[in-house]
Design an enzyme around this catalytic site. Structure first.
Site, PDB file in Angstrom:
ATOM      1  N   THR A 555      48.180  27.312  46.264  1.00 41.02           N
ATOM      2  CA  THR A 555      46.862  27.054  45.676  1.00 41.02           C
ATOM      3  C   THR A 555      45.918  28.188  46.083  1.00 41.02           C
ATOM      4  O   THR A 555      46.285  29.080  46.835  1.00 41.02           O
ATOM      5  CB  THR A 555      46.274  25.718  46.191  1.00 41.02           C
ATOM      6  OG1 THR A 555      45.848  25.890  47.556  1.00 41.02           O
ATOM      7  CG2 THR A 555      47.294  24.593  46.110  1.00 41.02           C
ATOM      8  N   LYS A 579      44.793  33.154  50.226  1.00 38.22           N
ATOM      9  CA  LYS A 579      44.246  34.164  51.147  1.00 38.22           C
ATOM     10  C   LYS A 579      43.104  33.646  52.005  1.00 38.22           C
ATOM     11  O   LYS A 579      42.634  34.343  52.905  1.00 38.22           O
ATOM     12  CB  LYS A 579      43.759  35.363  50.326  1.00 38.22           C
ATOM     13  CG  LYS A 579      44.876  36.138  49.668  1.00 38.22           C
ATOM     14  CD  LYS A 579      44.363  37.191  48.729  1.00 38.22           C
ATOM     15  CE  LYS A 579      43.960  36.629  47.391  1.00 38.22           C
ATOM     16  NZ  LYS A 579      45.082  36.160  46.572  1.00 38.22           N
ATOM     17  N   GLU A 606      52.989  36.834  53.279  1.00 37.95           N
ATOM     18  CA  GLU A 606      53.249  38.142  52.672  1.00 37.95           C
ATOM     19  C   GLU A 606      52.555  38.297  51.324  1.00 37.95           C
ATOM     20  O   GLU A 606      52.037  39.369  50.985  1.00 37.95           O
ATOM     21  CB  GLU A 606      54.757  38.344  52.506  1.00 37.95           C
ATOM     22  CG  GLU A 606      55.157  39.691  51.956  1.00 37.95           C
ATOM     23  CD  GLU A 606      54.807  40.843  52.888  1.00 37.95           C
ATOM     24  OE1 GLU A 606      53.902  41.626  52.524  1.00 37.95           O
ATOM     25  OE2 GLU A 606      55.407  40.942  53.964  1.00 37.95           O
ATOM     26  N   ALA A 611      51.240  40.524  46.240  1.00 41.24           N
ATOM     27  CA  ALA A 611      52.197  39.560  45.654  1.00 41.24           C
ATOM     28  C   ALA A 611      53.569  39.695  46.324  1.00 41.24           C
ATOM     29  O   ALA A 611      53.723  39.391  47.502  1.00 41.24           O
ATOM     30  CB  ALA A 611      52.269  39.719  44.147  1.00 41.24           C
ATOM     31  N   GLY A 664      48.414  35.329  33.417  1.00 40.97           N
ATOM     32  CA  GLY A 664      48.580  34.790  34.766  1.00 40.97           C
ATOM     33  C   GLY A 664      48.281  35.788  35.862  1.00 40.97           C
ATOM     34  O   GLY A 664      48.687  35.607  37.011  1.00 40.97           O
ATOM     35  N   GLU A 667      43.056  34.826  39.117  1.00 40.92           N
ATOM     36  CA  GLU A 667      42.942  33.481  39.682  1.00 40.92           C
ATOM     37  C   GLU A 667      42.433  32.550  38.572  1.00 40.92           C
ATOM     38  O   GLU A 667      41.899  33.017  37.556  1.00 40.92           O
ATOM     39  CB  GLU A 667      41.952  33.482  40.851  1.00 40.92           C
ATOM     40  CG  GLU A 667      42.338  34.375  42.013  1.00 40.92           C
ATOM     41  CD  GLU A 667      43.465  33.818  42.855  1.00 40.92           C
ATOM     42  OE1 GLU A 667      43.894  32.669  42.612  1.00 40.92           O
ATOM     43  OE2 GLU A 667      43.948  34.540  43.747  1.00 40.92           O
ATOM     44  N   ASP A 678      38.202  38.842  46.184  1.00 40.27           N
ATOM     45  CA  ASP A 678      39.653  38.754  46.372  1.00 40.27           C
ATOM     46  C   ASP A 678      40.194  40.028  47.022  1.00 40.27           C
ATOM     47  O   ASP A 678      41.012  39.985  47.940  1.00 40.27           O
ATOM     48  CB  ASP A 678      40.336  38.508  45.029  1.00 40.27           C
ATOM     49  CG  ASP A 678      41.815  38.191  45.186  1.00 40.27           C
ATOM     50  OD1 ASP A 678      42.142  37.194  45.853  1.00 40.27           O
ATOM     51  OD2 ASP A 678      42.640  38.944  44.643  1.00 40.27           O
ATOM     52  N   LYS A 682      41.879  40.748  50.822  1.00 40.75           N
ATOM     53  CA  LYS A 682      43.158  41.431  51.006  1.00 40.75           C
ATOM     54  C   LYS A 682      43.053  42.576  52.011  1.00 40.75           C
ATOM     55  O   LYS A 682      43.895  42.711  52.899  1.00 40.75           O
ATOM     56  CB  LYS A 682      43.676  41.940  49.660  1.00 40.75           C
ATOM     57  CG  LYS A 682      44.128  40.835  48.725  1.00 40.75           C
ATOM     58  CD  LYS A 682      44.527  41.390  47.359  1.00 40.75           C
ATOM     59  CE  LYS A 682      44.986  40.277  46.430  1.00 40.75           C
ATOM     60  NZ  LYS A 682      45.347  40.769  45.084  1.00 40.75           N
ATOM     61  N   GLY A 797      51.064  38.555  38.935  1.00 39.73           N
ATOM     62  CA  GLY A 797      51.992  37.866  38.032  1.00 39.73           C
ATOM     63  C   GLY A 797      52.668  36.716  38.730  1.00 39.73           C
ATOM     64  O   GLY A 797      52.985  36.780  39.927  1.00 39.73           O
TER      65      GLY A 797
END
Length: 815
Positions: A555, A579, A606, A611, A664, A667, A678, A682, A797
């Site tokens: 989620t 995250k 990870e 991704a 996809g 988010e 986002d 990261k 993806g």
């Protein structure tokens, strides 16, 4: 001659008894046999309940008597032809009347003496053996019935009588010498004193009856017929992967049976062991199955551990204090007290300092033992030389058993390591000098996990079972489950990992199945599940207490990330693409990492960055090997890279963002990607994994979105704002064209400072040719100075993100 014993489940009803009669018929064609039978299933429990109720002046004992009578009469009627039933039914009713008379006496007196209790309990075997004997005589006249009380003589220790083997052996030999019948049917469990008073042999007494007869007659073999295919490597009701044991030594069988292997009662082995008579354990309901042969033959040297067994409902009593050190007789006094109270000690361990002694006994004896010990050591306790007896209840003993264990090093370490990895706390340890078993005391709630974990380690070709609790089954979650389903066979055959999905949850429904959810049609099963409640999800995972449990968060929900702490504290690993936790306050990030180490529960994320790319893992390896990261440059948003690679004069910014969502790549709330938060999360995670302390508010976020776009509160308003400010985005694109550059959203870290923002990337920059949804990261370190370490590939993806989550799960399986 052979002796066959049939347990309660084998003679539970007329249908089962017919199977027994067929087995007896086939066996008697080859050998002269004695057949020992238990009471019909549950009848002994009913007799105990009736006696207890009668003694407490509860008239409902009569209802139990009626139930016992009906059970036996129905069985007899189904086994015996109608023309032969009359006298037999009368005989059974006379026995029942005698039972009721005894219970009436208990009711009137309001008491139940041990002698009376034994007499009442004897009715179960008397009734079953009579009915079975009469049923077999309908098949073969060459069958006799003999009351075991006339052959096996004991002392007056009611409830667990001690057999006088010398007298009993003589009576058994005399009877069978004179008896010419091919088959003799006898009741198990019940015996008699020399002066004719009924006694019983206690738990497992029917096995013992059969063994005494086999030993007295030097039988060729003792066969124990039950409802399982022999002795198993573990209790098959708890460990579904448990395997039957083909051959086992007397000593190993005694160890396993002592530690709760219920198919065999420990004293059973003694009379046949002396005579070297093999014991064959067979399944009444699968007579063709091989079963387990117990003999004096040593175990195969290829098999180190023969089985794992356990005893439930144990209490650990600890007596300790400085007053025990160097004082002769402390242990003797302790065990003398327990002996006087007729309390059986199951487990013993003593510290080499003589400061403490631990003993394991049944929970039911704990209160009595505690009081008796404290009385016996009252003076030492009052002088503070010894502490009052300390009692821990609701424990369990787990035992690893094998004749060849003494010849192999490291088994104890392997056992304790296996339990420790699954957060099974060991309260006490004991290992006999024979080294045939290693015993540990653990919490009773952990027994299922402990047995399955140990069995997996010692018996299942190193196949490791992973139990997944998955929250979030949208685009990524669906791909993740699809990948598990398609790779299940490969993982099991090649990597020796068995992945089971135990729970699934979305925002509306959750579904649990302890045996594993079928992944063929999981969507429809989830739709029929119960209401999704986060706290209930955690509670159920904790209650199941399965080995190698992994919580998988797919989620982007902050409240779900707050659950990680609870899972880690239960030694449940956490794998997440969410995250929020790792980019939350630095103290929370460190706490989660510390909990992971403290509870030996992996915390893997990870997919938080890149991704499916191995970015975080690479940073970890750099730091672990002594390198130091000084500078990071990265394009970390596959969605933003896709958007700016496809945004041009022919495709509006609004339409490209819409398409990224359809594909996809963004988010569910695209503003999370476009606002830069986002990407900031990261780069923050990479900074922290590189060994630096930083919080998100220290990262400069240079947003390219107009303020009105950032202030929207839902997707509809957000997309409307993109249309409204289309000229703003077109101007950014035109500026990039004018500078002969491409637009890339870049994250940077250098000299303790970090930033994220849209940049104009010239043709000679490594980021210029970054296509599609790819990510790229450049690490400048002590070792990578002039040429950075570069990681590049698809960074968004559903499929690649799912594969990254899957890879983390497999990492845990390979630990």
């Amino acid at each position: 001659m052979k002796v066959l014993k049939f347990g309660g489940t084998s003679v539970a009803n007329a249908q089962n008894i017919k199977l027994v009669l067929e087995i007896v018929k086939q066996k008697s064609q080859q050998d002269k046999i004695a057949v020992v039978v238990s009471a019909l299933s549950k009848v002994t429990d009913l007799l105990q309940a009736a006696a207890a109720k009668a003694a407490s002046n509860d008239e409902s004992f009569r209802e139990i008597v009626a139930e016992i009578e009906k059970k036996h009469l129905d069985t007899l009627k189904e086994l015996i032809p109608v023309s032969e039933q009359s006298s037999l039914l009368s005989h059974v009713k006379r026995i029942i009347n005698h039972l009721e008379t005894l219970l009436d006496g208990c009711f009137l007196l309001g008491e139940l003496s041990p002698r009376t209790a034994d007499t009442i309990l004897s009715f179960g075997e008397l009734l079953s053996s009579y009915i079975i004997a009469q049923a077999y005589q309908q098949i073969d006249n060459n069958a006799a019935y003999k009351d075991s009380r006339e052959l096996i003589k004991t002392d007056h220790n009611y409830g667990k009588a001690v057999v006088n083997l010398e007298v009993s052996n003589g009576l058994i030999q005399e009877y069978f010498t004179q008896n010419g019948a091919q088959i003799t049917i006898l009741p198990g469990f019940i015996t008699q004193t020399l002066d004719g008073i009924t006694t019983t042999l206690g738990r497992g007494g029917s096995d013992y009856t059969a063994a005494i007869i086999a030993g007295a007659l030097d039988a060729a073999q003792l066969e124990i017929w039950t409802d399982v295919n022999g002795m198993f490597t573990a209790n098959p009701k708890i460990v579904k992967q448990a395997q039957p044991i083909a051959t086992i030594s007397y000593q190993e069988a005694m160890e396993l049976s002592h530690f709760g292997a219920k198919v065999l009662y420990p004293p059973t082995i003694q009379p046949v062991l002396r005579k070297n008579i093999p014991i064959l354990i067979k399944n009444t309901f699968e007579p063709e199955a091989e079963g387990t042969l117990i003999s004096s033959q040593p175990s195969s040297k290829d098999t180190v551990v023969k089985g794992i067994s356990h005893i439930d409902h144990i209490s650990l009593l600890t007596l300790e204090g400085p007053g025990m050190i160097g004082v002769a007789g402390s242990s003797r006094r302790l065990f003398e007290v327990l002996s006087q109270e007729k309390i059986n000690v199951i487990f013993i361990t003593q510290a080499s300092s003589e400061h403490s002694i631990c003993i394991g006994i049944l929970n039911s004896d704990a209160d009595n033992a505690e009081a008796a010990i404290n009385r016996a050591f009252e003076i030492e306790i009052s002088q503070n030389k010894i502490d009052p007896c300390y009692v821990e209840k609701d424990l369990c003993i787990i035992a690893l058993v094998g004749e060849n264990m003494k010849n192999h090093q490291g088994l104890s370490g392997r056992m304790f390591s296996t339990l420790g990895k699954n957060n099974v706390n060991i309260r006490a340890i004991a290992q006999g000098a024979s080294e045939r078993n290693i015993s540990t005391v653990i919490n009773e709630r952990d027994v299922k996990k402990a047995l399955n974990t140990l069995h997996e380690n010692f018996f299942e070709e190193n196949t490791k079972q992973l139990n997944l609790f998955v929250m979030g089954v949208g685009n990524v979650g669906e791909k993740f489950i699809e990948q598990i389903h398609s790779q299940k066979k490969f993982l099991k055959d090649v990597l020796k990992i068995n992945v089971r999905v135990i729970a699934l949850s979305n925002s509306r429904k959750m579904l649990f199945d302890e045996d594993g959810i079928s992944l063929k049609d999981w969507q429809s099963s989830l739709d029929k599940g119960e209401e999704a409640i986060a706290l209930e999800f955690i509670a159920r995972a904790k209650e199941l207490n399965l080995r190698n449990s992994i919580f998988v968060d797919i989620t982007a929900n902050a409240s779900v990330s707050e659950m990680y702490e609870k899972f880690l504290k239960e030694s449940i690993a956490v794998v997440t693409c969410n995250k929020i936790a790792c980019s939350s306050a630095y103290d929370n990030y460190k706490k989660l990492k510390n909990l992971s180490r403290q509870y030996n529960a992996p915390f893997l994320f990870e997919t938080n960055v890149g991704a499916g790319l191995p970015i975080i893992d690479t940073v970890k390896n750099l730091i672990a090997s002594g390198d130091k990261v000084h500078k990071i440059q990265a394009v970390l948003s596959g969605s933003l890279n896709f958007i700016f690679n496809n945004f041009d004069e022919n495709n509006s910014f609004h339409d490209v963002v819409k398409e990224a969502g359809v594909q996809g790549f963004t988010e569910p709330d695209p503003k999370i990607d476009l606002s830069g938060i986002d990407v900031a999360r990261k780069i923050l995670i990479l900074i922290r994994e590189s060994g630096y302390e930083m919080d998100i508010d220290a990262i400069a976020n240079e947003s390219f979105l107009p303020a009105e776009c950032l202030e929207t509160t839902n997707n509809e308003d957000f997309f409307a704002s993109l249309l409204k400010h289309a000229p703003h985005f077109e101007n950014i694109y035109k500026e990039a064209l004018a500078k002969d550059s491409r637009l890339k959203y870049v994250a940077q870290f250098e000299n303790g400072k970090a930033s994220v923002g849209l940049q104009f990337i010239p043709k000679d920059h490594p980021f210029y040719n970054l296509e599609g949804k790819d990510n790229i990261v450049l690490f400048y370190t002590d070792r990578y100075v002039d040429q950075p370490l570069l990681i590049k590939g698809a960074g968004a993806g559903a499929a690649v993100t799912a594969s990254g989550i899957f890879a983390d799960v497999i990492r845990i399986g390979n630990v």
